[in-house]
Design a protein around this motif. Structure first.
Motif, mmCIF file in Angstrom:
data_model
loop_
_atom_site.group_PDB
_atom_site.id
_atom_site.type_symbol
_atom_site.label_atom_id
_atom_site.label_comp_id
_atom_site.label_asym_id
_atom_site.label_seq_id
_atom_site.Cartn_x
_atom_site.Cartn_y
_atom_site.Cartn_z
ATOM 1 N N GLN A 295 0.837 -1.200 0.000
ATOM 2 C CA GLN A 295 0.000 0.000 0.000
ATOM 3 C C GLN A 295 0.877 1.258 0.000
ATOM 4 O OE1 GLN A 295 -2.154 -1.373 3.493
ATOM 5 N NE2 GLN A 295 -4.075 -1.485 2.345
ATOM 6 N N LEU A 296 2.013 1.184 0.688
ATOM 7 C CA LEU A 296 2.929 2.333 0.709
ATOM 8 C C LEU A 296 3.642 2.495 -0.635
ATOM 9 C CD1 LEU A 296 4.398 2.036 4.323
ATOM 10 C CD2 LEU A 296 2.354 3.233 3.525
ATOM 11 N N LEU A 297 3.999 1.371 -1.237
ATOM 12 C CA LEU A 297 4.583 1.428 -2.589
ATOM 13 C C LEU A 297 3.564 2.039 -3.555
ATOM 14 C CD1 LEU A 297 6.733 0.638 -4.745
ATOM 15 C CD2 LEU A 297 5.661 -1.615 -4.852
ATOM 16 N N ASN A 298 2.305 1.623 -3.408
ATOM 17 C CA ASN A 298 1.212 2.205 -4.206
ATOM 18 C C ASN A 298 1.228 3.729 -4.104
ATOM 19 O OD1 ASN A 298 -1.714 -0.049 -3.972
ATOM 20 N ND2 ASN A 298 0.255 -0.310 -4.925
ATOM 21 N N ALA A 299 1.372 4.214 -2.872
ATOM 22 C CA ALA A 299 1.291 5.658 -2.644
ATOM 23 C C ALA A 299 2.418 6.393 -3.383
ATOM 24 C CB ALA A 299 1.349 5.962 -1.156
ATOM 25 N N TYR A 300 3.630 5.832 -3.335
ATOM 26 C CA TYR A 300 4.747 6.470 -4.035
ATOM 27 C C TYR A 300 4.609 6.346 -5.559
ATOM 28 C CZ TYR A 300 7.851 7.623 -0.124
ATOM 29 O OH TYR A 300 8.420 8.189 0.978
ATOM 30 N N THR A 301 3.884 5.335 -6.001
ATOM 31 C CA THR A 301 3.768 5.105 -7.442
ATOM 32 C C THR A 301 2.721 6.003 -8.088
ATOM 33 O OG1 THR A 301 4.330 2.802 -7.030
ATOM 34 C CG2 THR A 301 3.461 3.299 -9.196
ATOM 35 N N CYS A 302 1.775 6.474 -7.283
ATOM 36 C CA CYS A 302 0.641 7.217 -7.847
ATOM 37 C C CYS A 302 1.117 8.403 -8.671
ATOM 38 C CB CYS A 302 -0.274 7.698 -6.736
ATOM 39 S SG CYS A 302 -1.614 8.729 -7.352
ATOM 40 N N THR A 303 0.607 8.495 -9.896
ATOM 41 C CA THR A 303 1.025 9.566 -10.775
ATOM 42 C C THR A 303 0.027 10.731 -10.794
ATOM 43 O OG1 THR A 303 1.229 10.034 -13.124
ATOM 44 C CG2 THR A 303 0.316 7.962 -12.565
ATOM 45 N N GLU A 304 -0.961 10.626 -9.884
ATOM 46 C CA GLU A 304 -1.930 11.710 -9.691
ATOM 47 C C GLU A 304 -2.705 12.032 -10.962
ATOM 48 O OE1 GLU A 304 0.285 14.926 -7.874
ATOM 49 O OE2 GLU A 304 1.147 13.550 -6.405
ATOM 50 N N CYS A 305 -2.894 11.012 -11.795
ATOM 51 C CA CYS A 305 -3.585 11.250 -13.057
ATOM 52 C C CYS A 305 -5.083 11.451 -12.857
ATOM 53 C CB CYS A 305 -3.346 10.093 -14.016
ATOM 54 S SG CYS A 305 -4.119 8.546 -13.485
#
Ligand code: SF4
Ligand code: SF4
Lengths: 433, 263
Positions: A295-305
């Protein structure tokens, strides 16, 4: 003295890559703050997903316009990086266009780069227009102000500048222009500089060359602070993404143990707790450390698209919930916790804040219909729903803080085995009605 | 009417030392909600017609725990799950069919880890099999050429990738299947999932079910087909909110097929 440029170049490279490595270490540490999760199954399928979704951009093209533009920028970015390899070798050895010795293939390569550079430039302009002039709705939600909004534009400016420098660098390279091979685009730019003296043109070429490579190093280090981190993390993130049906929510193991014990007639309820009984876990998540590392990796991966948010039924009907914001809040809080650890010599000192309430409000959490539209929409396989669920678990199991109507529903299930106040003994009445 | 329905329980089968072909998991909505009970009965009529040896748990059935789990109450969910699994394992249940995608998802995906391993089918999948095996037939008639749009339940579609079975059935009715812009993977939720059914929505500018109903009405359907009792309620309410209940009906796929047979 002749070696000064080589030394300066090596130094720039060392600082650029060194600082980046330092931030990568921090990134790993922060993601490691999450709870353990064993994801070692089904490697072949995971590689396939990574190849398809991250490398192959399969989910990007579901929105054809944005998808196509993104593919151009992405391919351009990767391919033009071959040129960076040459720049690095040239810079370290003091050579000039060392690859040009491979003959006509060099022209083909550079020609391709030049065409891609123009395509990337155009795509980036269209991106900028979509964001700032057409103002597509998903780029203007309430979480897209200040830094997130600027970040997105900075990235676009960066790419415009880098592409321009690349083309100028080629156009002002007199020797390269004289080769008449590969200068498909730059030959049209070269005349702009024809009224300058040869020395000036050479100076412009050197400046563009240096700015180009320095720009790339700066961009590399910008990643850690930006949504642009997705260009790296999309790969592990799509690799580790859940392979289960989207409707399947994990069963909490700690709960299973307790339930099994409660239901087991052989367990003596008055027995003293076993010696090695674990400290009861915290149920659900109120802060980032309660989430798992994926879930934390998800957060860093988010490209805010915002593809998730634009598909979210709650968001579409004006509720506060935005799955993108859930991811952005998680990253912001995780960064805050990371900085706290850095400032306190490696241990986290309670700062009186947490992800729940200080970042994500209850109103947002309770608006979710668990429909999985956000999960389906995300081009890099992020799961905002799993964070929402874990936070609801905390609210319900640790705080008994569900909305009243939900408490009524749960009391009904507990007492009559149905979410409504009907008697379980009446469950078959329909057959005679 | 009621005497036509043959609804044996697992206990009945057990008493005769027999095993049914399939357990029909009715679910809370199917048991208690007035609208959903009609779907339950329509499905039972089809099972009877196809001479399927099925049984229900009756008073031994209890909530799967789905709304509790999605609300965050993992304890209550697992208590419900373990209780249901104990009952079903005692009856040696192998195969389950249900008309509720939430029960379908929970039993199929979340029960195995807790000791409940069954083959679980949504009623549209089961009906399709009955047709394919020739145990049930549809004589066009009633719905021939009617404009029907299908609203994908989140827990059947996105959650479990079942998109075709309900559509195949609609096509077998020789109806004109029309797809909404947001369908299948991109289907918009009706607004009921994640325990929302049991509470008021948070502050916003619209109800989700109204938004979804508008998308359906844009297709100018005569019938909005559903495959979930909760979607059914939400869409029915949506149609009422748009004051279109006179010309647009919301019907479950099982009802469509039962009606086509004049059952
Ligand atoms: S699962 Fe929740 S957050 Fe995600 S799209 Fe559906 S309602 Fe929105
Ligand atoms: S979670 Fe995925 S879809 Fe949503 S903003 Fe982030 S990258 Fe985009």
């Amino acid at each position: 003295m002749d070696y000064l440029p080589n030394i300066l170049f090596a130094l720039a490279l060392f600082i650029g890559i060194g600082y980046f490595a330092k931030n990568v270490k921090k990134l790993r540490r922060n993601i490691g703050l999450g709870q353990d999760l064993d994801i070692s199954d089904n490697k072949p399928e995971r590689w396939k997903n990574m190849a398809r979704i991250a490398l192959g951009q399969s989910k990007m093209v579901r929105r054809p316009v944005a998808g196509l533009l993104h593919v151009i920028v992405y391919v351009g970015f990767i391919v033009i990086n071959i040129e960076v390899l040459e720049i690095i070798i040239d810079g370290l050895l003091g050579t000039h266009r060392i690859f040009s010795s491979i003959g006509s293939l060099y022209g083909v390569l550079i020609g391709t780069f030049e065409i891609l550079a123009v395509l990337v430039f155009v795509a980036v302009i269209v991106f900028w227009i979509r964001r700032n002039i057409i103002k597509l709705k998903r780029f203007w939600n309430s979480e897209m102000t200040s830094w997130p909004k600027n970040d997105a534009n900075y990235i676009l400016y960066f790419e415009m500048v880098l592409m321009t420098l690349f083309l100028v660098m080629n156009a002002t390279d007199i020797h390269f222009q004289e080769m008449h091979s590969g200068n498909v685009i730059s030959q049209f730019i070269a005349p702009w500089f024809s009224h300058f003296s040869e020395g000036t043109v050479h100076l412009i070429e050197r400046s563009a060359w240096w700015l180009h490579i320095l720009g790339i190093l700066i961009f590399l280090n910008y990643l850690y602070f930006s949504k642009h981190l997705h260009i790296l993390l999309a790969f592990p993130n799509t690799f580790y993404a859940s392979l289960k049906p989207k409707g399947e929510f994990n069963n909490l193991e700690a709960v299973t143990k307790e339930v099994k014990m409660m239901m087991d007639p052989n367990v003596d309820p008055f027995a003293a707790p076993a010696e090695n009984a674990e400290v009861p876990a915290k149920f659900g998540a109120s802060d980032v450390q309660d989430l798992n590392w994926l879930q934390l990796l998800n957060a860093y991966t988010c490209t805010e698209c915002g593809r998730c948010t634009s598909e979210c039924p709650a968001n579409q009907t004006g509720k506060k919930l935005s799955p993108r914001k859930i991811m952005m809040d998680t990253r912001d809080r995780l960064e805050e916790v990371g900085k706290n650890i850095d400032a306190n010599k490696g241990t986290f000192v309670d700062d009186g804040k947490q992800l729940l309430d200080d970042y994500i409000t209850r109103e947002e959490l309770w608006a979710c219909t668990s429909c999985n539209a956000c999960v389906e929409a995300c081009p890099v396989s992020i799961n905002p729903l799993s964070i929402i669920l874990d936070m609801r678990r905390y609210l319900v199991m640790e705080q008994s803080a569900a909305p009243t109507e939900l408490n009524n529903m749960m009391t009904n299930i507990e007492n009559n085995g149905a979410p409504w106040p009907y008697n379980q003994m009446d469950r078959l009445n329909w057959k005679n009605e | 009417m009621s005497e036509l329905l043959n609804v044996p329980t697992m206990a009945d089968f057990m008493a005769q030392g027999k095993q049914p072909e399939v357990l029909f998991w009715v679910g809370c909505a199917g048991s208690f909600d007035d609208r959903a009970k009609k779907i339950t009965k329509a499905f039972v009529k089809l099972l009877n017609k196809a001479k399927v040896d099925f049984a229900v748990l009756g008073t031994e059935e209890s909530c799967t725990g789905d709304p509790a789990k999605r609300a965050g109450n993992e304890f209550l969910f697992q208590m419900q799950a373990v209780t249901n699994i104990e009952v079903m394992n005692a009856y040696e249940v192998k195969k389950i069919v249900t008309a509720c995608p939430h029960c379908f998802n929970t039993i199929k995906n979340e029960y195995p880890e807790l000791g409940g391993n069954y083959e679980v089918m949504h009623h549209t999948q089961f009906l399709k099999d009955l047709l394919d095996e020739g145990r049930l037939s549809i004589e066009g008639g009633q719905f021939k050429g009617k404009r029907i749009t299908f609203h994908d339940p989140c827990y059947l579609g996105r959650a479990n990738n079942v998109y075709e079975a309900p559509r195949d059935l609609i096509q077998k009715l020789e109806a004109e299947l029309i797809e909404m812009k947001n369908c299948k993977k991109n289907g918009l939720c009706c607004g009921a999932g994640g325990a929302q059914m049991f509470k008021d929505a948070e502050k916003g500018d619209k109800e989700v079910n109204v938004e979804r109903t508008e998308q359906a009405l844009d297709m100018k359907p005569e019938i909005i087909a559903a495959g979930c009792p909760f979607c059914n309620t939400m869409m029915t309410d949506g149609v009422k909110a748009k004051e279109r209940e006179d010309d647009v009906k919301v019907m479950d796929i099982a009802e469509l097929i039962a009606n086509a047979q004049d059952l």
